[in-house]
Design a protein around this motif. Sequence first.
Motif, short mmCIF file in Angstrom:
data_model
loop_
_atom_site.label_atom_id
_atom_site.label_comp_id
_atom_site.label_asym_id
_atom_site.label_seq_id
_atom_site.Cartn_x
_atom_site.Cartn_y
_atom_site.Cartn_z
N MET A 24 0.75 -1.23 0.01
CA MET A 24 0.06 -0.13 0.29
C MET A 24 0.79 1.23 -0.16
SD MET A 24 -3.14 -0.83 -0.12
CE MET A 24 -4.00 0.57 0.21
N LYS A 25 1.88 1.25 0.58
CA LYS A 25 2.84 2.49 0.69
C LYS A 25 3.37 2.54 -0.47
CE LYS A 25 4.23 2.53 5.36
NZ LYS A 25 5.32 2.39 6.58
N ALA A 26 3.63 1.29 -1.33
CA ALA A 26 4.10 1.53 -2.62
C ALA A 26 3.39 2.10 -3.61
CB ALA A 26 4.77 0.35 -2.97
N VAL A 27 2.13 1.78 -3.46
CA VAL A 27 0.94 2.13 -4.31
C VAL A 27 0.82 3.67 -4.14
CG1 VAL A 27 -1.40 2.05 -4.83
CG2 VAL A 27 -0.06 -0.02 -4.70
N LYS A 28 0.78 4.06 -2.81
CA LYS A 28 0.48 5.36 -2.58
C LYS A 28 1.73 6.34 -3.05
CE LYS A 28 -1.22 6.95 1.54
NZ LYS A 28 -1.33 7.17 2.86
N LYS A 29 2.91 5.89 -3.11
CA LYS A 29 3.97 6.47 -3.67
C LYS A 29 3.66 6.71 -5.09
CE LYS A 29 7.96 5.95 -0.40
NZ LYS A 29 9.02 5.52 -0.41
N GLY A 30 3.44 5.59 -5.78
CA GLY A 30 3.35 5.62 -7.17
C GLY A 30 2.38 6.50 -7.66
N LEU A 31 1.04 6.69 -6.93
CA LEU A 31 0.11 7.44 -7.22
C LEU A 31 0.40 9.01 -7.00
CD1 LEU A 31 -3.05 5.59 -5.80
CD2 LEU A 31 -2.70 6.17 -8.11
N ALA A 32 1.24 9.23 -5.98
CA ALA A 32 1.64 10.68 -5.82
C ALA A 32 2.64 10.90 -6.72
CB ALA A 32 2.36 10.71 -4.28
N SER A 33 3.46 10.11 -7.31
CA SER A 33 4.34 10.62 -8.20
C SER A 33 3.91 10.76 -9.65
CB SER A 33 5.75 9.67 -8.27
OG SER A 33 5.30 8.11 -8.56
N THR A 34 2.83 9.80 -9.89
CA THR A 34 1.88 10.13 -10.98
C THR A 34 1.22 11.47 -11.15
OG1 THR A 34 1.77 7.86 -11.04
CG2 THR A 34 0.34 8.94 -12.55
N VAL A 35 0.70 12.06 -10.02
CA VAL A 35 -0.28 13.06 -9.96
C VAL A 35 0.93 14.28 -10.03
CG1 VAL A 35 -1.56 14.48 -8.40
CG2 VAL A 35 -1.79 12.04 -8.57
N LYS A 36 2.01 13.99 -9.42
CA LYS A 36 3.11 15.13 -9.48
C LYS A 36 3.36 15.39 -10.87
CE LYS A 36 5.12 15.04 -5.11
NZ LYS A 36 6.39 14.63 -4.10
N PHE A 37 3.61 14.20 -11.80
CA PHE A 37 4.04 14.08 -13.00
C PHE A 37 3.02 14.71 -14.11
CE2 PHE A 37 3.97 12.03 -17.25
CZ PHE A 37 5.26 12.46 -17.67
N LEU A 38 1.80 14.53 -13.71
CA LEU A 38 0.52 15.01 -14.33
C LEU A 38 0.49 16.45 -14.33
CD1 LEU A 38 -1.86 12.17 -14.15
CD2 LEU A 38 -0.79 12.86 -16.26
N MET A 39 0.85 16.99 -12.95
CA MET A 39 0.57 18.34 -12.65
C MET A 39 1.80 19.05 -13.43
SD MET A 39 -1.94 18.74 -10.73
CE MET A 39 -1.82 20.54 -10.00
N PHE A 40 2.91 18.15 -13.49
CA PHE A 40 4.12 18.85 -14.17
C PHE A 40 3.90 18.98 -15.64
CE2 PHE A 40 8.18 18.17 -16.33
CZ PHE A 40 8.84 19.53 -16.16
N ILE A 41 3.20 18.17 -16.34
CA ILE A 41 3.18 18.12 -17.67
C ILE A 41 1.75 18.92 -18.47
CG2 ILE A 41 1.66 16.23 -18.05
CD1 ILE A 41 3.63 15.21 -20.19
N SER A 42 0.86 19.04 -17.36
CA SER A 42 -0.34 19.55 -17.59
C SER A 42 -0.35 21.07 -18.47
CB SER A 42 -1.44 19.87 -16.45
OG SER A 42 -0.81 20.70 -15.47
N PRO A 43 0.55 22.08 -17.95
CA PRO A 43 0.98 23.45 -18.64
C PRO A 43 1.30 22.94 -20.18
CG PRO A 43 1.82 23.36 -16.42
CD PRO A 43 1.44 22.05 -16.77
N VAL A 44 1.95 22.05 -20.21
CA VAL A 44 2.78 21.80 -21.72
C VAL A 44 1.79 21.06 -22.64
CG1 VAL A 44 4.55 20.65 -22.87
CG2 VAL A 44 4.82 21.78 -20.53
#
Length: 53
Positions: A24-44
């Motif tokens: 569950m911790k690994a899944v949570k980290k994965g989701l957090a990093s995915t959200v960060k990546f999407l927030m990073f790429i969303s302006p582009v």
Amino acid sequence: MKTMNVTPMTVAQYESSATVVKMMKAVKKGLASTVKFLMFISPVYPQCTQGMR
């Protein structure tokens, strides 16, 4: 104080619950990093889609 009888079943249950917690911790980290990546790429992203049209 209550003593705990350690049987192979209780050890197996503890190990499986510890594995679930790790997963569950690994899944949570994965989701957090995915959200960060999407927030990073969303302006582009809109500019990229405009170029593809």
